[in-house]
Motif scaffolding. Sequence first.
Motif, mmCIF file in Angstrom:
data_model
loop_
_atom_site.group_PDB
_atom_site.id
_atom_site.type_symbol
_atom_site.label_atom_id
_atom_site.label_comp_id
_atom_site.label_asym_id
_atom_site.label_seq_id
_atom_site.Cartn_x
_atom_site.Cartn_y
_atom_site.Cartn_z
ATOM 1 N N ALA A 1 -0.542 5.015 25.902
ATOM 2 C CA ALA A 1 -1.387 4.154 25.060
ATOM 3 C C ALA A 1 -0.543 3.361 24.067
ATOM 4 C CB ALA A 1 -2.400 5.003 24.305
ATOM 5 N N LYS A 2 -0.962 2.126 23.817
ATOM 6 C CA LYS A 2 -0.324 1.309 22.798
ATOM 7 C C LYS A 2 -0.875 1.707 21.424
ATOM 8 C CE LYS A 2 0.528 -2.686 25.772
ATOM 9 N NZ LYS A 2 0.296 -4.138 25.987
ATOM 10 N N ILE A 3 0.017 1.861 20.482
ATOM 11 C CA ILE A 3 -0.377 2.247 19.119
ATOM 12 C C ILE A 3 0.044 1.085 18.214
ATOM 13 C CG2 ILE A 3 -0.120 3.985 17.309
ATOM 14 C CD1 ILE A 3 0.641 5.965 19.576
ATOM 15 N N PRO A 4 -0.887 0.166 17.922
ATOM 16 C CA PRO A 4 -0.498 -1.162 17.446
ATOM 17 C C PRO A 4 -0.374 -1.368 15.944
ATOM 18 C CG PRO A 4 -2.828 -1.133 17.936
ATOM 19 C CD PRO A 4 -2.318 0.246 18.220
ATOM 20 N N TYR A 5 -0.961 -0.497 15.117
ATOM 21 C CA TYR A 5 -1.065 -0.807 13.689
ATOM 22 C C TYR A 5 0.229 -0.492 12.934
ATOM 23 C CZ TYR A 5 -6.142 -1.251 14.228
ATOM 24 O OH TYR A 5 -7.400 -1.634 14.610
ATOM 25 N N ASN A 6 0.455 -1.263 11.877
ATOM 26 C CA ASN A 6 1.515 -0.949 10.918
ATOM 27 C C ASN A 6 1.040 0.242 10.089
ATOM 28 O OD1 ASN A 6 2.971 -0.834 8.450
ATOM 29 N ND2 ASN A 6 3.520 -2.986 8.603
ATOM 30 N N ALA A 7 1.741 1.365 10.181
ATOM 31 C CA ALA A 7 1.287 2.586 9.509
ATOM 32 C C ALA A 7 1.185 2.399 8.003
ATOM 33 C CB ALA A 7 2.231 3.743 9.834
ATOM 34 N N PHE A 8 2.077 1.624 7.416
ATOM 35 C CA PHE A 8 2.036 1.445 5.961
ATOM 36 C C PHE A 8 0.892 0.527 5.545
ATOM 37 C CE2 PHE A 8 6.455 2.771 6.712
ATOM 38 C CZ PHE A 8 6.439 3.912 5.942
ATOM 39 N N GLU A 9 0.532 -0.402 6.410
ATOM 40 C CA GLU A 9 -0.639 -1.235 6.139
ATOM 41 C C GLU A 9 -1.905 -0.384 6.167
ATOM 42 O OE1 GLU A 9 -2.796 -3.853 9.205
ATOM 43 O OE2 GLU A 9 -1.453 -5.255 8.170
ATOM 44 N N VAL A 10 -2.033 0.461 7.202
ATOM 45 C CA VAL A 10 -3.216 1.311 7.341
ATOM 46 C C VAL A 10 -3.312 2.315 6.204
ATOM 47 C CG1 VAL A 10 -4.286 3.126 8.738
ATOM 48 C CG2 VAL A 10 -3.375 1.070 9.842
ATOM 49 N N LEU A 11 -2.235 3.062 5.988
ATOM 50 C CA LEU A 11 -2.278 4.130 4.980
ATOM 51 C C LEU A 11 -2.361 3.567 3.573
ATOM 52 C CD1 LEU A 11 0.355 6.482 6.625
ATOM 53 C CD2 LEU A 11 -2.113 6.862 6.501
ATOM 54 N N GLY A 12 -1.676 2.441 3.335
ATOM 55 C CA GLY A 12 -1.760 1.802 2.025
ATOM 56 C C GLY A 12 -3.166 1.306 1.736
ATOM 57 N N THR A 13 -3.777 0.650 2.733
ATOM 58 C CA THR A 13 -5.143 0.155 2.564
ATOM 59 C C THR A 13 -6.100 1.301 2.280
ATOM 60 O OG1 THR A 13 -4.746 -1.713 4.059
ATOM 61 C CG2 THR A 13 -7.039 -1.079 3.686
ATOM 62 N N LYS A 14 -5.999 2.365 3.060
ATOM 63 C CA LYS A 14 -6.925 3.480 2.902
ATOM 64 C C LYS A 14 -6.664 4.261 1.619
ATOM 65 C CE LYS A 14 -8.385 3.988 7.671
ATOM 66 N NZ LYS A 14 -9.825 4.117 7.451
ATOM 67 N N ALA A 15 -5.417 4.347 1.193
ATOM 68 C CA ALA A 15 -5.136 5.015 -0.087
ATOM 69 C C ALA A 15 -5.746 4.234 -1.249
ATOM 70 C CB ALA A 15 -3.626 5.148 -0.286
ATOM 71 N N TYR A 16 -5.870 2.928 -1.082
ATOM 72 C CA TYR A 16 -6.412 2.070 -2.144
ATOM 73 C C TYR A 16 -7.922 1.903 -2.054
ATOM 74 C CZ TYR A 16 -6.986 -2.166 -5.010
ATOM 75 O OH TYR A 16 -7.384 -3.090 -5.964
ATOM 76 N N LEU A 17 -8.470 1.845 -0.821
ATOM 77 C CA LEU A 17 -9.861 1.414 -0.672
ATOM 78 C C LEU A 17 -10.777 2.374 0.079
ATOM 79 C CD1 LEU A 17 -9.239 -2.330 0.268
ATOM 80 C CD2 LEU A 17 -10.129 -1.474 -1.906
ATOM 81 N N SER A 18 -10.250 3.419 0.718
ATOM 82 C CA SER A 18 -11.138 4.248 1.539
ATOM 83 C C SER A 18 -11.944 5.211 0.683
ATOM 84 C CB SER A 18 -10.335 5.042 2.580
ATOM 85 O OG SER A 18 -9.799 6.208 2.013
ATOM 86 N N ARG A 19 -12.898 5.864 1.329
ATOM 87 C CA ARG A 19 -13.715 6.864 0.637
ATOM 88 C C ARG A 19 -12.942 8.163 0.424
ATOM 89 N NH1 ARG A 19 -16.999 4.049 4.165
ATOM 90 N NH2 ARG A 19 -18.828 3.058 3.231
#
Length: 411
Positions: A144-162
Amino acid sequence: MKKRLAALCLALMAVTAPALAAPKPEIEAGFRRFLEAEIWPEARANGVSRATFDAAFRGVEPNLSLPDLQLPGQKPKVEEVNRQAEFQSPAAYFDEKKIAGVVAKGRALLQANGALLQRIERETGVPGPIVLAVWGRESGYGAAKIPYNAFEVLGTKAYLSRRKDMFRAELIAALKIVQEGHLKVSDMKSSWAGALGQPQFMPSKFRALAVDEDGDGRPDIWNSVPDTLASIAHYLQMSGWQRGRPWGYEARFPAGVSCTGEGPDRPRPIADFAKAGVARASGRGFPDAELKRPGHLLMPAGRLGPAFVATPNFYVIKEYNNSDLYALFIGHVADRIAGGGGFDARWPGASGLTRGDVSRLQERLQKQGYDVGGTDGLAGFKTRRSIGQAEEKLGLPATCWPTPALAKKLG
């Protein structure tokens, strides 16, 4: 007159419309402040260099298309549509064509990696087919292709997720993975949830549980098959896998065994199930060695689909991904890799309710005193058995499954 009506409509809209989220430029500016003022000091305290930190976030912006975000100025709400496969329709999740492909590949890999998997089972107690099923589900056996930038995902969720605190810890762990030399920043690709590599470990799980099985001095879940397989097995071992026990059995439950008895918090000896008339779907009896051991009633689609006697190992698999359908997929595929057949009973189609509908149903049940396990719109075992209890109270047959008819009755 028309102008006055238009003005009145605009005024009413201003009163009744929900608060709008902050504009994107404001969110992006807040994200950079968050990284600098909160994440950098914590990263530095955990041994991350400024060079690593800057490289990780160079050009990174918050990804507002990710699910489960709580944007500034936006009221908390449950998404109407569920985007995670593990919590959607069981019939779609257990599509036979998809399962057959995973099983066929798994059987070939069982032959090709037999000696390695036997060694891993001796080390951890986790059977090879279970390990292969996890590998197949998580990354298509590494294809499987794993496409996301991990720092973009984790940074976004650390700032905005529930679940900001959880993702903040995962973000720091990801920075430490780079700092410790496991991967370059450019190689830190993840799922939309921030999971890494062929077994899809969250960064903290990689640091705690990844194994160097090939003996090259470093755990590599990106390129090494031995490390990937051993790491999956180690994860399950450390989650409490009971050596020598299966995950469970598909079974037929007589009407006298209520679906309201479901759940990992209601164990009973498997012999008690047998005495109540519960029989394995295969026609074989429960193994003698299992009769005195605890089992659990499991009905992922209530009375409308296949039912199971699960062992504690089923709930160990859920430690990998907290979904009944996920754990059942792993157990079922593992059985078939080892030579077993398909499900005996058929899965129901979609319930006709959205995730938002189920959340509102949960709210109504909760107000009536039922323990539904939270109003997240996901029909877990507490919600299912609460539905069954409510159905019985209404004089209806207990199905333990959310339906439009029940939602209307409780409305």
